[in-house]
Design a protein around this motif. Sequence first.
Motif, PDB file in Angstrom:
ATOM      1  N   HIS A  35       0.817  -1.214   0.000  1.00 34.83           N
ATOM      2  CA  HIS A  35       0.000   0.000   0.000  1.00 34.83           C
ATOM      3  C   HIS A  35       0.848   1.260   0.000  1.00 34.83           C
ATOM      4  O   HIS A  35       0.464   2.280   0.594  1.00 34.83           O
ATOM      5  CB  HIS A  35      -0.938   0.007   1.213  1.00 34.83           C
ATOM      6  CG  HIS A  35      -1.627  -1.294   1.459  1.00 34.83           C
ATOM      7  ND1 HIS A  35      -2.430  -1.900   0.518  1.00 34.83           N
ATOM      8  CD2 HIS A  35      -1.605  -2.125   2.540  1.00 34.83           C
ATOM      9  CE1 HIS A  35      -2.896  -3.039   1.001  1.00 34.83           C
ATOM     10  NE2 HIS A  35      -2.407  -3.200   2.219  1.00 34.83           N
ATOM     11  N   TRP A  38      -0.759   4.644  -1.759  1.00 35.02           N
ATOM     12  CA  TRP A  38      -1.851   5.282  -1.027  1.00 35.02           C
ATOM     13  C   TRP A  38      -1.380   5.854   0.297  1.00 35.02           C
ATOM     14  O   TRP A  38      -1.856   6.915   0.717  1.00 35.02           O
ATOM     15  CB  TRP A  38      -2.996   4.293  -0.817  1.00 35.02           C
ATOM     16  CG  TRP A  38      -3.631   3.893  -2.108  1.00 35.02           C
ATOM     17  CD1 TRP A  38      -3.567   2.678  -2.722  1.00 35.02           C
ATOM     18  CD2 TRP A  38      -4.397   4.743  -2.978  1.00 35.02           C
ATOM     19  NE1 TRP A  38      -4.249   2.711  -3.911  1.00 35.02           N
ATOM     20  CE2 TRP A  38      -4.770   3.960  -4.097  1.00 35.02           C
ATOM     21  CE3 TRP A  38      -4.803   6.080  -2.917  1.00 35.02           C
ATOM     22  CZ2 TRP A  38      -5.526   4.474  -5.142  1.00 35.02           C
ATOM     23  CZ3 TRP A  38      -5.554   6.593  -3.960  1.00 35.02           C
ATOM     24  CH2 TRP A  38      -5.912   5.792  -5.056  1.00 35.02           C
ATOM     25  N   LEU A  42      -1.486   9.759   1.222  1.00 32.82           N
ATOM     26  CA  LEU A  42      -2.144  10.221   2.442  1.00 32.82           C
ATOM     27  C   LEU A  42      -1.234  11.158   3.234  1.00 32.82           C
ATOM     28  O   LEU A  42      -1.649  12.252   3.644  1.00 32.82           O
ATOM     29  CB  LEU A  42      -2.529   9.026   3.317  1.00 32.82           C
ATOM     30  CG  LEU A  42      -2.994   9.374   4.730  1.00 32.82           C
ATOM     31  CD1 LEU A  42      -4.367  10.028   4.698  1.00 32.82           C
ATOM     32  CD2 LEU A  42      -3.013   8.141   5.622  1.00 32.82           C
ATOM     33  N   LEU A 107      -5.532  -2.391   3.436  1.00 31.16           N
ATOM     34  CA  LEU A 107      -5.322  -1.008   3.031  1.00 31.16           C
ATOM     35  C   LEU A 107      -5.862  -0.031   4.061  1.00 31.16           C
ATOM     36  O   LEU A 107      -5.170   0.923   4.452  1.00 31.16           O
ATOM     37  CB  LEU A 107      -5.986  -0.761   1.670  1.00 31.16           C
ATOM     38  CG  LEU A 107      -6.001   0.698   1.187  1.00 31.16           C
ATOM     39  CD1 LEU A 107      -4.581   1.226   1.011  1.00 31.16           C
ATOM     40  CD2 LEU A 107      -6.789   0.820  -0.114  1.00 31.16           C
ATOM     41  N   LEU A 111      -3.875   2.799   6.194  1.00 28.00           N
ATOM     42  CA  LEU A 111      -4.184   4.224   6.080  1.00 28.00           C
ATOM     43  C   LEU A 111      -4.595   4.816   7.425  1.00 28.00           C
ATOM     44  O   LEU A 111      -4.250   5.960   7.741  1.00 28.00           O
ATOM     45  CB  LEU A 111      -5.286   4.445   5.047  1.00 28.00           C
ATOM     46  CG  LEU A 111      -4.918   4.131   3.592  1.00 28.00           C
ATOM     47  CD1 LEU A 111      -6.095   4.422   2.668  1.00 28.00           C
ATOM     48  CD2 LEU A 111      -3.692   4.928   3.157  1.00 28.00           C
TER      49      LEU A 111
END
Length: 201
Positions: A35, A38, A42, A107, A111
């Motif tokens: 991941h 992403w 972020l 994921l 995050l």
Amino acid sequence: MLTPLLTGFTTAFALILAIGAQNAFVLRQGLARAHVFWLCLLCATSDALLITAGVLGFGYIVTLYPQLPQFMAWGGAAFLLVYGALRFHAAWKGDYAMQLAGKSGGLWQTLATGAAFTWLNPHVYLDTLALIGAVSTRFEAVDAKTAFGIGAVSASFVFFFGLGYGARLLAPIMQSARAWRVLDVLIGLVMWALAAKLLFG
């Protein structure tokens, strides 16, 4: 506009460069190749929002609520202590089958952890809202201030994506459970050192 742009870039890059909880997490995910895009997006986007707020003068709120940094420090320290303990537990347990197989947590879990490292870290607010915001006051013209902000935001994107994907260069030495165990112990120590700094520094 080149001077404020470069000033913004170098200022933000120098502040982000210090090894911190957020950077250590991005490095770990980069090594796991999990991941990465992403997570980097972020972290960089979160920094961009905070930098923009700092350049626009949002740091003034801290002067209105002087107790706010202390509350943020307590919350951030608690989070770092827990995450550090989890890394020590992982090192003690020694089960790195997922990492060695190129797998990781989901994921949304990744995050959420990345968001916590960003938004629960008082140092992030100090760097973006206070320090970068303060440096931006050198430029009074709107276009110069805008260029400074663009430079600072660009530094965040360059750093996080460079760290996340550059971590793969270390992949050859991360092919054993022992290497991952050492990494987790080091990350755990960094987390607890940062927590102690927040509480007693």
